[in-house]
Scaffold this motif. Sequence first.
Motif, mmCIF file in Angstrom:
data_model
loop_
_atom_site.group_PDB
_atom_site.id
_atom_site.type_symbol
_atom_site.label_atom_id
_atom_site.label_comp_id
_atom_site.label_asym_id
_atom_site.label_seq_id
_atom_site.Cartn_x
_atom_site.Cartn_y
_atom_site.Cartn_z
ATOM 1 N N ALA A 1 -96.861 8.377 90.064
ATOM 2 C CA ALA A 1 -96.897 9.154 91.562
ATOM 3 C C ALA A 1 -97.519 10.333 91.400
ATOM 4 O O ALA A 1 -97.995 11.259 92.240
ATOM 5 N N LEU A 2 -97.803 10.988 90.118
ATOM 6 C CA LEU A 2 -98.271 12.265 89.832
ATOM 7 C C LEU A 2 -99.724 12.368 89.611
ATOM 8 O O LEU A 2 -100.255 12.857 88.485
ATOM 9 N N PHE A 3 -100.470 11.704 90.561
ATOM 10 C CA PHE A 3 -102.072 11.596 90.350
ATOM 11 C C PHE A 3 -102.777 12.629 91.201
ATOM 12 O O PHE A 3 -102.135 13.724 92.004
ATOM 13 N N PRO A 4 -103.939 12.952 90.669
ATOM 14 C CA PRO A 4 -104.669 14.220 91.187
ATOM 15 C C PRO A 4 -104.768 13.837 92.772
ATOM 16 O O PRO A 4 -105.111 12.757 93.286
ATOM 17 N N GLY A 5 -104.358 15.205 93.527
ATOM 18 C CA GLY A 5 -104.689 14.915 94.890
ATOM 19 C C GLY A 5 -103.349 14.414 95.654
ATOM 20 O O GLY A 5 -103.393 14.325 96.799
ATOM 21 N N ALA A 6 -102.368 14.143 94.824
ATOM 22 C CA ALA A 6 -101.002 13.531 95.597
ATOM 23 C C ALA A 6 -100.547 14.808 96.514
ATOM 24 O O ALA A 6 -100.666 15.818 96.093
ATOM 25 N N SER A 7 -99.695 14.385 97.476
ATOM 26 C CA SER A 7 -99.245 14.884 98.402
ATOM 27 C C SER A 7 -98.115 15.943 97.830
ATOM 28 O O SER A 7 -97.519 15.552 96.793
ATOM 29 N N PHE A 8 -97.673 17.199 98.590
ATOM 30 C CA PHE A 8 -96.628 18.091 98.045
ATOM 31 C C PHE A 8 -95.470 17.108 97.961
ATOM 32 O O PHE A 8 -94.708 17.228 96.903
ATOM 33 N N GLU A 9 -94.903 16.160 98.976
ATOM 34 C CA GLU A 9 -93.956 15.359 98.787
ATOM 35 C C GLU A 9 -93.766 14.429 97.965
ATOM 36 O O GLU A 9 -92.901 14.308 97.260
ATOM 37 N N ARG A 10 -94.928 13.814 97.574
ATOM 38 C CA ARG A 10 -94.837 12.768 96.526
ATOM 39 C C ARG A 10 -94.716 13.478 95.212
ATOM 40 O O ARG A 10 -93.932 13.021 94.257
ATOM 41 N N ASN A 11 -95.415 14.620 94.858
ATOM 42 C CA ASN A 11 -95.131 15.294 93.764
ATOM 43 C C ASN A 11 -93.547 15.886 93.494
ATOM 44 O O ASN A 11 -93.109 15.693 92.308
ATOM 45 N N ILE A 12 -93.075 16.361 94.679
ATOM 46 C CA ILE A 12 -91.683 16.959 94.373
ATOM 47 C C ILE A 12 -90.898 15.974 94.145
ATOM 48 O O ILE A 12 -89.925 15.895 93.260
ATOM 49 N N MET A 13 -90.845 14.700 94.921
ATOM 50 C CA MET A 13 -90.068 13.683 94.708
ATOM 51 C C MET A 13 -90.126 13.177 93.356
ATOM 52 O O MET A 13 -88.945 12.887 92.646
ATOM 53 N N ALA A 14 -91.403 12.964 92.705
ATOM 54 C CA ALA A 14 -91.476 12.415 91.404
ATOM 55 C C ALA A 14 -90.790 13.460 90.401
ATOM 56 O O ALA A 14 -90.156 12.886 89.592
ATOM 57 N N LEU A 15 -91.253 14.631 90.518
ATOM 58 C CA LEU A 15 -90.948 15.510 89.500
ATOM 59 C C LEU A 15 -89.189 15.767 89.686
ATOM 60 O O LEU A 15 -88.526 15.846 88.290
ATOM 61 N N GLU A 16 -88.645 15.973 90.843
ATOM 62 C CA GLU A 16 -87.122 15.926 90.953
ATOM 63 C C GLU A 16 -86.448 14.740 90.432
ATOM 64 O O GLU A 16 -85.405 14.828 89.880
ATOM 65 N N LEU A 17 -86.815 13.574 90.700
ATOM 66 C CA LEU A 17 -86.380 12.328 90.179
ATOM 67 C C LEU A 17 -86.531 12.197 88.665
ATOM 68 O O LEU A 17 -85.550 11.824 88.073
ATOM 69 N N TYR A 18 -87.679 12.880 87.985
ATOM 70 C CA TYR A 18 -87.612 12.897 86.645
ATOM 71 C C TYR A 18 -86.587 13.809 85.893
ATOM 72 O O TYR A 18 -85.869 13.606 85.199
ATOM 73 N N VAL A 19 -86.312 14.931 86.692
ATOM 74 C CA VAL A 19 -85.447 15.957 86.222
ATOM 75 C C VAL A 19 -83.841 15.205 86.142
ATOM 76 O O VAL A 19 -83.126 15.303 85.266
ATOM 77 N N ILE A 20 -83.701 14.467 87.317
ATOM 78 C CA ILE A 20 -82.398 13.772 87.489
ATOM 79 C C ILE A 20 -82.293 12.762 86.420
ATOM 80 O O ILE A 20 -81.036 12.655 85.556
ATOM 81 N N ALA A 21 -83.072 11.996 86.192
ATOM 82 C CA ALA A 21 -83.323 10.986 85.198
ATOM 83 C C ALA A 21 -82.750 11.377 83.899
ATOM 84 O O ALA A 21 -82.017 10.997 83.014
ATOM 85 N N ILE A 22 -83.455 12.660 83.413
ATOM 86 C CA ILE A 22 -83.248 13.134 82.086
ATOM 87 C C ILE A 22 -81.672 13.759 82.201
ATOM 88 O O ILE A 22 -81.091 13.361 81.067
ATOM 89 N N ASP A 23 -81.454 14.404 83.040
ATOM 90 C CA ASP A 23 -80.156 14.862 83.085
ATOM 91 C C ASP A 23 -78.922 14.046 83.191
ATOM 92 O O ASP A 23 -77.894 14.269 82.603
ATOM 93 N N VAL A 24 -79.302 12.783 83.648
ATOM 94 C CA VAL A 24 -78.158 11.807 83.694
ATOM 95 C C VAL A 24 -78.074 11.079 82.323
ATOM 96 O O VAL A 24 -76.947 10.844 81.895
ATOM 97 N N TRP A 25 -79.359 10.646 81.850
ATOM 98 C CA TRP A 25 -79.254 9.791 80.484
ATOM 99 C C TRP A 25 -79.479 10.817 79.278
ATOM 100 O O TRP A 25 -78.944 10.202 78.336
ATOM 101 N N LEU A 26 -79.649 12.055 79.505
ATOM 102 C CA LEU A 26 -79.726 12.749 78.171
ATOM 103 C C LEU A 26 -79.148 14.326 78.899
ATOM 104 O O LEU A 26 -79.930 15.145 78.756
ATOM 105 N N PRO A 27 -77.672 14.118 79.114
ATOM 106 C CA PRO A 27 -77.281 15.404 79.382
ATOM 107 C C PRO A 27 -77.321 16.612 78.346
ATOM 108 O O PRO A 27 -77.260 17.578 79.048
#
Length: 302
Positions: free
Chosen positions: A42-68
């Motif tokens: 989802a983090l491809f060049p030219g991706a929309s603001f909403e797509r970038n934010i959603m992907a990055l925030e989900l990445y943060v949540i995944a790391i915080d959940v599985w590697l607290p």
Amino acid sequence: RRGGQSALRSRFYAKSADGLLPCSLRFVDRFLRWLAEHLTAALFPGASFERNIMALELYVIAIDVWLPARARFPDPQIAELKCSDDDKLHIEEALFQPKATHAVINCIVNSFDYVRKQAVEVLWRFPAPLPGVADRPSLLALLRWSESLVNSPRARESDAGSLIVKIVYQKYVKELGWYLSPFPVSDAMTSVDPPADPTLSPAIFFLQRLSEGIARRIDAAETNLESTFASSFAQGLLLTLRQVLPDIQREMPSLNATHRQHQLDQPVLQIWRDLLAQVCRQPCVQGVAGVASLPAAPSRVD
């Protein structure tokens, strides 16, 4: 959301001290690899603001959940769940892939401040060295790219370059203890041997090399201001210094009253004085402020 995170993670954990059950571990490994691949895609060049934010925030949540342990502010309920070292290794291998590193680093050059902030939050949770940037040639390429961004007259690119230098400092200098120059003048300066002074920490060494790089730019500006700043502005260098200096001061609070700290503060203050003097002496340089004179945008990191 916190309760949902805890319930999601606890589903796959055994109640005993053995960690994850074998069937759960296989499921978690496949799920996390699938999730990381989709978020990276989802983090491809030219991706929309909403797509970038959603992907990055989900990445943060995944790391915080599985590697607290890597979270900035760990959830106490999630932190109570334990897993074995082998389970943790599988989770890290699933979440931290080299292509994810490059995709997130490229997001730092995004036009939106919040996207850049979230990209830094993700990289802050990555292991050191960064996957895909674990050897000297790859680190040199990253530093070269960050230098071209720092020297750019575009605000978003100079901001991005300073953030990349800050990440390099955090991962390679602070966490790994490498002696690095942020702006190496040759391939051999990507990682250098410890200095002759054994009391000189990697953080102070990094700051000294950064100060020397800025001083070289100031010396060149004193000779010919227009040609020096035709390809690079001052705000990128000053912002890089501003990004790194507070981290070094927080890391070594006991040095604030020492002679060594005084020796470090004086060159930094002198740099600010000299650079500001050059800017105030000739506040307008012909050809630099015009849009037509802006150089091409630096390419993305591969």
